[in-house]
Design a protein around this motif. Structure first.
Motif, PDB file in Angstrom:
ATOM      1  N   ILE A 552      33.747  63.416   2.618  1.00 54.06           N
ATOM      2  CA  ILE A 552      34.656  62.714   1.919  1.00 54.06           C
ATOM      3  C   ILE A 552      35.976  62.931   2.986  1.00 54.06           C
ATOM      4  O   ILE A 552      36.673  61.971   3.166  1.00 54.06           O
ATOM      5  CB  ILE A 552      34.890  63.175   0.542  1.00 54.06           C
ATOM      6  CG1 ILE A 552      33.986  62.540  -0.392  1.00 54.06           C
ATOM      7  CG2 ILE A 552      36.310  62.469   0.314  1.00 54.06           C
ATOM      8  CD1 ILE A 552      33.963  63.382  -1.701  1.00 54.06           C
ATOM      9  N   LEU A 553      36.179  64.132   3.345  1.00 50.45           N
ATOM     10  CA  LEU A 553      37.333  64.540   4.142  1.00 50.45           C
ATOM     11  C   LEU A 553      37.034  63.778   5.610  1.00 50.45           C
ATOM     12  O   LEU A 553      38.134  63.128   6.035  1.00 50.45           O
ATOM     13  CB  LEU A 553      37.544  66.106   4.259  1.00 50.45           C
ATOM     14  CG  LEU A 553      37.768  66.731   3.044  1.00 50.45           C
ATOM     15  CD1 LEU A 553      37.542  68.538   3.314  1.00 50.45           C
ATOM     16  CD2 LEU A 553      39.118  66.426   2.628  1.00 50.45           C
ATOM     17  N   GLU A 554      35.949  63.554   6.039  1.00 49.20           N
ATOM     18  CA  GLU A 554      35.985  62.916   7.423  1.00 49.20           C
ATOM     19  C   GLU A 554      36.048  61.686   7.344  1.00 49.20           C
ATOM     20  O   GLU A 554      36.898  60.794   8.119  1.00 49.20           O
ATOM     21  CB  GLU A 554      34.660  63.438   7.901  1.00 49.20           C
ATOM     22  CG  GLU A 554      34.432  64.744   8.428  1.00 49.20           C
ATOM     23  CD  GLU A 554      32.883  64.887   9.163  1.00 49.20           C
ATOM     24  OE1 GLU A 554      32.076  63.925   9.243  1.00 49.20           O
ATOM     25  OE2 GLU A 554      32.599  65.929   9.747  1.00 49.20           O
ATOM     26  N   ASN A 555      35.793  61.025   6.155  1.00 49.65           N
ATOM     27  CA  ASN A 555      35.638  59.461   5.929  1.00 49.65           C
ATOM     28  C   ASN A 555      37.492  59.293   5.660  1.00 49.65           C
ATOM     29  O   ASN A 555      37.928  58.117   6.248  1.00 49.65           O
ATOM     30  CB  ASN A 555      35.023  59.106   4.560  1.00 49.65           C
ATOM     31  CG  ASN A 555      33.612  59.029   4.785  1.00 49.65           C
ATOM     32  OD1 ASN A 555      33.227  58.892   6.149  1.00 49.65           O
ATOM     33  ND2 ASN A 555      32.888  58.930   3.701  1.00 49.65           N
ATOM     34  N   MET A 556      38.035  59.763   4.908  1.00 46.58           N
ATOM     35  CA  MET A 556      39.550  59.775   4.803  1.00 46.58           C
ATOM     36  C   MET A 556      40.214  60.015   6.195  1.00 46.58           C
ATOM     37  O   MET A 556      41.312  59.260   6.515  1.00 46.58           O
ATOM     38  CB  MET A 556      39.990  60.987   3.893  1.00 46.58           C
ATOM     39  CG  MET A 556      39.538  60.628   2.413  1.00 46.58           C
ATOM     40  SD  MET A 556      40.272  61.931   1.508  1.00 46.58           S
ATOM     41  CE  MET A 556      41.976  61.800   1.832  1.00 46.58           C
ATOM     42  N   GLU A 557      39.848  60.917   7.068  1.00 50.49           N
ATOM     43  CA  GLU A 557      40.641  61.272   8.097  1.00 50.49           C
ATOM     44  C   GLU A 557      40.482  59.999   9.112  1.00 50.49           C
ATOM     45  O   GLU A 557      41.363  59.381   9.608  1.00 50.49           O
ATOM     46  CB  GLU A 557      39.977  62.415   8.956  1.00 50.49           C
ATOM     47  CG  GLU A 557      40.878  62.742  10.224  1.00 50.49           C
ATOM     48  CD  GLU A 557      40.622  64.208  10.671  1.00 50.49           C
ATOM     49  OE1 GLU A 557      41.189  64.686  11.820  1.00 50.49           O
ATOM     50  OE2 GLU A 557      39.538  64.720  10.352  1.00 50.49           O
TER      51      GLU A 557
END
Length: 596
Positions: A552-557
């Motif tokens: 999730i964090l990678e997609n958000m970044e």
């Protein structure tokens, strides 16, 4: 007999006075006797004089009575036409002549204008422009001369005037002078008996002319005042209409000013609603479909989920976007004040109503009216709102005139209105009027994917407000935000981030910058997993499985980098500056996600 009585009384009176004066009485006694005799004989003398006058000249007495009647009536007539008809009618009866006319003279563009005011027995169609046909007669009349046909026949130099007199078919003209200015004249034809007009008749006419001069001036002054009053009333009505228009524009301007300030302080558009979860994407698709219509929309969601933002998105994407977007919080005001706020009120309709107030319905004409917390309306206001929605018209408080409006209604509530209808707390007909299109906004606890997007958005906003440069939120703090239940939804998250930014001294927000209940959510999560979302038909549907947190964090970044590049039109240096990253760090991240 009457004359003899009058002479005898006069002789007796003289003899009595001579006797009193010759007697050797005291001065006081003599004078008292003379006064007593005079007091006793005066009524007898006056009565005999009047009797003698009526006996010798009954026509003169009749003329005097008629003059008194006409004079009394002229003072009460304020219209020139009525005045002329009264004079002509009275003169025709009193003088026994079938041809009587009253003409008025006025000045217009440096020339005299003669107009018949009332005519009996003359052919008005043959009169034409009298000022050109009788100029010599007008000059003589202006000097105050009474003109008669017999007088003109005797005086040779006046023979040319006879032709002008024939135009009027008259034998006698009496001037009507007002302050040595010719206001008009009376024209008389042949006497019905064929005789000339007597001295008594001329005396009557001249006396009547003096009264007529005053009456004509009064009537002209009255007409002028009436005309000025009409103009003044017309101007007052125009000013009142302009004042109402100015009032409408002022209130709209104030409302738009408030909206503009909100827009400046908090930029908003449909595409800037933060969230990438499936439920938010579905809501935005629905907004895009519904916005172009004028159908009523009911937004359902818990407090703090951003219902007002979605209402504004509907307005901004509609064909009413250039018209007002007016908001009313139905739970914020008492019933009496809310009615005035919605529909307006007339001056004096209740205590404190010092001037007319335009309601939100009027201000929203042509635009959109957003009714927040619609479930808080009383039954009385529900009925009035239903009428406004059905008939597209309403009455101001204390008003008697219905006002038509063209308004699109968007309502919002955090209540279960269907249950309120069954319980009797909300009108069923009003519910169906509002619930044409229903949009359900999912609470924040059911869309984990949006929490971090919103948190980073509010972080950037708070940095701008406070002037700080906090780069990111630590991973453990993010875990706590994801584990928290968010009973206050998006509004609570916004307030928490702003508070943390204000209190933080470091370059990043850590768990210690948030309230204790956020940290407790890590050890005692109140919401272990995303529940099922509620479809618009209130049937549970399975939510897509959430990805692991690192993913999730990678997609958000990655999405944040892409969004920054798009906003800066591909300018990488500007995108790095906006994100608060060094150029080298920004380029490394682009390479990491294959965006270089």
């Amino acid at each position: 007999i009457v004359i003899g009585l009058y002479i005898a009384i006069e002789g007796t009176l003289v003899s009595v006075f001579e006797f009193l004066l010759n007697e050797r009485w005291t001065s006081v006694s003599r004078y008292l006797a003379i006064i007593a005799v005079a007091f006793l004989f005066k009524p007898i003398h006056d009565a005999l004089y009047m009797l003698t006058d009526r006996t010798i000249n009954p026509r003169r007495q009749r003329y005097r009575q008629r003059l008194q009647q006409v004079s009394d009536s002229l003072t009460s007539l304020m219209e020139l036409d009525d005045l002329g008809e009264k004079m002509v009618s009275s003169l025709s009866d009193a003088l026994e002549t079938p041809v009587v006319a009253l003409f008025v003279v006025s000045e217009s563009a440096d020339r005299r204008v003669v107009q018949p005011l009332a005519v009996r027995g003359l052919k008005e169609t043959n009169l034409g422009d009298l000022a050109l046909k009788i100029p010599f007669l007008l000059d003589e009349l202006e000097k105050g001369a009474v003109i008669s046909r017999r007088m003109l026949l005797k005086k040779v130099p006046h023979r040319p005037y006879l032709a002008q007199l024939d135009v009027l078919e008259a034998v006698l003209l009496i001037p009507i002078l007002s302050e040595r200015t010719l206001s008009g004249f009376i024209a008389l034809g042949e006497h019905s008996a064929g005789a000339d007009y007597s001295a008594a008749a001329r005396e009557l006419l001249q006396a009547l002319a003096r009264h007529a001069a005053v009456a004509i001036e009064n009537a002209r002054a009255y007409q002028k005042i009436a005309g000025l009053n009409e103009q003044l009333q017309s101007q007052i009505e125009k000013i009142e209409k302009q004042r109402e228009q100015i009032l409408v524009l002022q209130e709209r301007l104030l409302e738009e000013n408030v909206q503009l300030k909100e827009v400046i302080s908090k930029p908003f558009a449909a595409g800037s609603i933060i969230g990438s979860s499936p439920s938010i994407r579905e809501v935005l698709k629905m907004v895009e479909k519904v916005a172009a219509t004028d159908s009523a929309v009911l937004l359902i969601g818990e407090s703090g989920t951003g219902k007002e933002l979605f209402a504004q998105a509907l307005h901004e994407n509609s064909n009413r976007r250039d018209k007002p977007f007016i908001k009313v919080n139905c739970a914020a005001l008492a019933e009496s004040l809310l009615e005035s706020e919605l529909f307006g009120h007339e001056k004096g309709s209740f205590t404190g109503a010092h001037q007319r107030k335009l309601g939100r319905f009027e201000l929203a004409h042509g635009g959109t009216l957003f009714l927040d917390e619609i479930g808080e309306l009383s039954s009385n206001l529900q009925a009035k709102l239903l009428r406004a929605l059905q008939e597209k018209e309403f009455d101001r408080v204390g008003g008697t005139k219905s006002i038509k409006v063209d308004v699109r209604i968007i309502a919002a509530t955090n209540r279960n209105l269907e249950a309120e209808v069954q319980r009797g707390g909300f009108r069923e007909d009003l519910y169906y009027r509002l619930n044409v299109i229903r949009i359900i906004i999912t609470p924040l606890r059911d869309r984990h994917r949006d929490i971090i997007d919103l948190a980073m958005h509010f972080l950037n906003q708070s940095n701008k407000k406070t002037g700080k440069r906090i780069r990111h939120i630590e991973e453990r703090a993010l875990d706590a935000l994801l584990a928290y239940d968010w009973p206050g939804n998006v509004r609570e998250l916004e307030n928490l981030i702003e508070r943390a930014v204000v209190l933080s001294d470091g370059p990043a927000l850590g768990l210690h910058d948030f309230p204790i209940e956020i940290a407790d959510a890590l050890d005692h999560p109140t919401h272990p997993g995303p529940p099922n979302l509620q479809s618009p038909n209130n049937h549970p549907t399975a939510a897509p499985a959430e990805a692991p947190l690192p993913e999730i964090l990678e997609n958000m970044e990655r999405e944040t980098l892409l969004r920054a590049l798009q906003d800066c039109q591909g300018n990488k240096s500007e995108a790095a500056r906006r994100l608060g990253l060094a150029r080298s760090t920004f380029f490394n991240k682009l390479r990491k996600f294959g965006l270089a």
